[in-house]
Design an enzyme around this catalytic site. Structure first.
Site, mmCIF file in Angstrom:
data_model
loop_
_atom_site.group_PDB
_atom_site.id
_atom_site.type_symbol
_atom_site.label_atom_id
_atom_site.label_comp_id
_atom_site.label_asym_id
_atom_site.label_seq_id
_atom_site.Cartn_x
_atom_site.Cartn_y
_atom_site.Cartn_z
ATOM 1 N N ARG A 40 19.364 98.335 -63.492
ATOM 2 C CA ARG A 40 19.317 96.939 -64.327
ATOM 3 C C ARG A 40 19.129 96.977 -65.780
ATOM 4 N NH1 ARG A 40 13.380 93.552 -63.352
ATOM 5 N NH2 ARG A 40 13.678 91.822 -62.698
ATOM 6 N N ILE A 66 16.243 86.918 -65.507
ATOM 7 C CA ILE A 66 16.503 87.652 -63.735
ATOM 8 C C ILE A 66 15.608 87.856 -63.250
ATOM 9 C CG2 ILE A 66 16.280 89.698 -65.982
ATOM 10 C CD1 ILE A 66 17.846 91.302 -64.246
ATOM 11 N N SER A 67 15.729 87.976 -62.026
ATOM 12 C CA SER A 67 15.211 87.901 -60.386
ATOM 13 C C SER A 67 14.191 89.106 -60.425
ATOM 14 C CB SER A 67 15.842 87.280 -59.444
ATOM 15 O OG SER A 67 16.308 85.707 -59.197
ATOM 16 N N GLN A 68 12.596 88.856 -59.742
ATOM 17 C CA GLN A 68 12.476 89.845 -59.356
ATOM 18 C C GLN A 68 12.988 90.732 -58.413
ATOM 19 O OE1 GLN A 68 8.453 88.355 -57.800
ATOM 20 N NE2 GLN A 68 7.923 90.140 -57.623
ATOM 21 N N PRO A 69 12.923 92.317 -58.809
ATOM 22 C CA PRO A 69 13.787 92.880 -58.262
ATOM 23 C C PRO A 69 13.636 92.529 -56.454
ATOM 24 C CG PRO A 69 13.111 94.319 -59.422
ATOM 25 C CD PRO A 69 12.553 93.001 -59.671
#
Length: 218
Positions: A40, A66-69
């Site tokens: 990531r 970038i979205s939260q995992p």
């Protein structure tokens, strides 16, 4: 020139992240394996290198994130991706979600409306790892009528409503995973298309996404 390394330190952080995702209810091992395989930190500015595996969203260019995992894992788990399925993604962003889908063996068609992000992803070295991702610059509300039908559709921004053109581009029995509503919180829906072109909605948790906008920017 940035030095892209994925060493024991990063791999250790990813393992911790995977355990965190498990503890939050992510059970699909294919999803967890894909996230564990993808560095990531490559998708973020080098300033975020040491915190790239914290379970939170980070800013990227053009006011996007970038979205939260956990969000990536949650949406991907709802999508129930199978190898060789044709998946349309609305909102390429950093390319991280597309990489997760491609790592799972999907054929990914991803649309980005921000020209600068689209151009960045075109020159991002990591995209060569995934020849099964096709990149498009365009309006997500329009989808990709030239490539229909899609087995699955995933929307990575807050849609004000369920876009009818995207429903039309799904195959019968196909899934769409979409956060819907304006404001600070959105309902995560899974749309399942019926034979007659209508669909049924399944409601899941509430999330917070950047808004899905029409047209192109740039």
């Amino acid at each position: 020139m940035r030095n892209y390394k994925d060493d024991w330190y990063h791999k250790g952080l990813r393992k911790q992240l995977i355990e965190q995702l498990r503890s939050k209810g992510i059970t699909d091992e294919h999803v967890l394996t894909a996230i564990n395989n993808i560095p990531r930190h490559y998708f973020l500015d080098s300033a975020f290198d040491k915190i790239a595996y914290e379970d939170r969203a980070f800013p990227i260019a053009e006011g996007q994130t970038i979205s939260q995992p956990y969000t990536v894992a949650y949406q991907t788990q709802l999508l129930q991706v199978k190898r060789n399925e044709k998946v349309l993604e609305i909102g390429t962003g950093s390319m991280y979600q597309a990489a997760v889908l491609a790592e799972m063996g999907a054929r990914v068609y991803t649309i980005e409306r921000q020209k600068k992000l689209f151009e960045h992803n075109k020159s991002f070295f990591y995209r060569t790892k995934y020849p099964n991702i096709k990149f498009f610059y365009g309006d997500g509300f329009e989808g990709l009528p030239a490539f229909v039908p899609f087995d699955k559709i995933i929307i990575t921004a807050a849609a004000p409503y369920i876009p009818p053109k995207l429903v039309a581009q799904m195959k019968t029995g196909g899934f769409m995973v979409i956060p819907v509503d304006e404001g600070n919180k959105q309902r995560m829906l899974r749309i399942i298309k019926n034979e007659d072109g209508t669909y049924k909605e399944e409601l899941f948790d509430y999330f917070s996404f950047v808004p899905m906008l029409g047209g192109k920017n740039g």
